[in-house]
Design an enzyme around this catalytic site. Structure first.
Site, PDB file in Angstrom:
ATOM      1  N   GLU A  49       0.859  -1.198   0.000  1.00  0.00           N
ATOM      2  CA  GLU A  49       0.000   0.000   0.000  1.00  0.00           C
ATOM      3  C   GLU A  49       0.885   1.235   0.000  1.00  0.00           C
ATOM      4  O   GLU A  49       1.579   1.527   0.974  1.00  0.00           O
ATOM      5  CB  GLU A  49      -0.907  -0.007   1.243  1.00  0.00           C
ATOM      6  CG  GLU A  49      -1.725   1.262   1.373  1.00  0.00           C
ATOM      7  CD  GLU A  49      -2.532   1.347   2.681  1.00  0.00           C
ATOM      8  OE1 GLU A  49      -2.792   0.299   3.305  1.00  0.00           O
ATOM      9  OE2 GLU A  49      -2.886   2.471   3.072  1.00  0.00           O
ATOM     10  N   ARG A  53       0.502  10.248   0.421  1.00  0.00           N
ATOM     11  CA  ARG A  53       0.823  11.292   1.404  1.00  0.00           C
ATOM     12  C   ARG A  53       2.099  12.017   1.042  1.00  0.00           C
ATOM     13  O   ARG A  53       2.578  12.851   1.799  1.00  0.00           O
ATOM     14  CB  ARG A  53       1.043  10.658   2.787  1.00  0.00           C
ATOM     15  CG  ARG A  53      -0.198  10.119   3.403  1.00  0.00           C
ATOM     16  CD  ARG A  53       0.111   9.538   4.761  1.00  0.00           C
ATOM     17  NE  ARG A  53      -0.806   8.466   5.038  1.00  0.00           N
ATOM     18  CZ  ARG A  53      -0.721   7.643   6.065  1.00  0.00           C
ATOM     19  NH1 ARG A  53       0.271   7.770   6.934  1.00  0.00           N
ATOM     20  NH2 ARG A  53      -1.601   6.691   6.226  1.00  0.00           N
ATOM     21  N   THR A  77      -4.446   5.878   1.675  1.00  0.00           N
ATOM     22  CA  THR A  77      -4.795   7.266   2.020  1.00  0.00           C
ATOM     23  C   THR A  77      -5.497   7.953   0.848  1.00  0.00           C
ATOM     24  O   THR A  77      -5.250   9.118   0.549  1.00  0.00           O
ATOM     25  CB  THR A  77      -3.551   8.073   2.470  1.00  0.00           C
ATOM     26  OG1 THR A  77      -2.706   7.253   3.271  1.00  0.00           O
ATOM     27  CG2 THR A  77      -3.961   9.261   3.329  1.00  0.00           C
ATOM     28  N   LYS A 137     -10.948  -2.388   5.885  1.00  0.00           N
ATOM     29  CA  LYS A 137      -9.858  -1.987   6.778  1.00  0.00           C
ATOM     30  C   LYS A 137     -10.497  -1.559   8.109  1.00  0.00           C
ATOM     31  O   LYS A 137     -11.554  -0.912   8.101  1.00  0.00           O
ATOM     32  CB  LYS A 137      -9.117  -0.822   6.126  1.00  0.00           C
ATOM     33  CG  LYS A 137      -8.050  -0.162   6.967  1.00  0.00           C
ATOM     34  CD  LYS A 137      -7.202   0.767   6.098  1.00  0.00           C
ATOM     35  CE  LYS A 137      -6.331   1.674   6.937  1.00  0.00           C
ATOM     36  NZ  LYS A 137      -5.305   2.358   6.135  1.00  0.00           N
TER      37      LYS A 137
HETATM   38  C1  3PG Z   1      -2.397   3.948   8.031  1.00  0.00           C
HETATM   39  O1  3PG Z   1      -2.449   4.881   7.275  1.00  0.00           O
HETATM   40  O2  3PG Z   1      -2.986   2.901   7.778  1.00  0.00           O
HETATM   41  C2  3PG Z   1      -1.675   4.134   9.316  1.00  0.00           C
HETATM   42  O3  3PG Z   1      -1.014   5.346   9.347  1.00  0.00           O
HETATM   43  C3  3PG Z   1      -0.727   3.052   9.615  1.00  0.00           C
HETATM   44  O4  3PG Z   1      -0.673   3.002  10.982  1.00  0.00           O
HETATM   45  P1  3PG Z   1       0.666   2.617  11.751  1.00  0.00           P
HETATM   46  O5  3PG Z   1       1.673   3.692  11.406  1.00  0.00           O
HETATM   47  O6  3PG Z   1       0.282   2.637  13.218  1.00  0.00           O
HETATM   48  O7  3PG Z   1       1.105   1.267  11.286  1.00  0.00           O
END
Ligand code: 3PG
Length: 218
Positions: A49, A53, A77, A137
């Site tokens: 993924e 960002r 995102t 998710k």
């Molecule tokens: C996401 O966008 O899914 C999260 O920022 C990931 O979360 P983590 O940094 O706690 O793994």
């Protein structure tokens, strides 16, 4: 609608098969994309993924889609239909969002691209089912009730499977992965910023291998 839900679930399951963990990646420099993807694939994590960002994200997706055919690259995102379309154009094979909105459900329907919306409540799960989605998710997992919430969702929603993300690490991965309604777990810990910046691809492959073993309970 139940047939549509089953069909969409089967297609998503096929795409994510063999990937117990989904690295959530922030790629600042497109030059890092291919070696990073190869390092994770070598560690047993083919589903990636790439979060939208960073300015380099779409170019990173493009490079991985073209240069690492053994990877299944997607965009994360994704907040609106314009980003959904841009991700698809770049070669993303799936789209993950941190939430679930009507406009993203419409974009998923229009494009037919695999979409994993995020939920944190029973009502959001019901809305996802209304739209034909049962592979979701669970975000932000740890702060939205974590494993206890997933166990509770298993009662009313036995056919729904989740990818908990947000606060997952080596420390809790085994427990999350053992839940019957978890199809994968996502997280950013697989590609620590300092290792990516240093080009420590062997180190990232080692982290990935460890995560695969942990998720499989071995
Ligand atoms: C996401 O966008 O899914 C999260 O920022 C990931 O979360 P983590 O940094 O706690 O793994």
């Amino acid at each position: 609608m139940p047939d549509k839900i089953a069909e969409t679930a089967a297609a998503t399951d096929r795409l994510f098969a063999g990937a117990p963990v989904i690295p959530v990646l922030v790629i600042e420099d497109a030059e890092q994309a291919v070696p990073l993807a190869k390092a994770l694939v070598a560690g047993g994590l083919p589903v990636l993924e790439i979060t939208l960002r960073s300015a380099a994200a779409l170019e990173a997706i493009r490079r991985i889609a073209q240069g690492v055919p053994e990877a299944v690259v997607g965009a994360g995102t994704v907040l609106n239909p314009a980003q959904f379309a841009a991700a698809q154009l770049a070669g993303a094979r799936f789209v993950i969002a941190p939430g679930s909105t009507d406009s993203l459900y419409a974009a998923a329907k229009d494009t037919g691209l695999t979409f994993v919306p995020a939920v944190a409540t029973a009502s959001e799960i019901m809305r996802a089912l209304d739209h034909g989605f049962s592979r979701l998710k669970f975000f932000p997992a740890e702060s939205s009730g974590g494993m206890a919430a997933l166990k509770s969702f298993g009662g009313p929603f036995p056919a729904v499977k989740f990818c908990p993300t947000g606060g997952i690490s080596e420390a809790n991965l085994a427990a999350y992965s053992a839940l019957p309604n978890v199809f994968a777990a996502g997280g950013s810990w697989l590609a620590p910023k300092d290792r990516v910046a240093a080009g420590d691809w062997a180190g990232i492959t080692a982290i990935a291998k460890k995560a695969v073993a942990t998720a499989k309970g071995s």
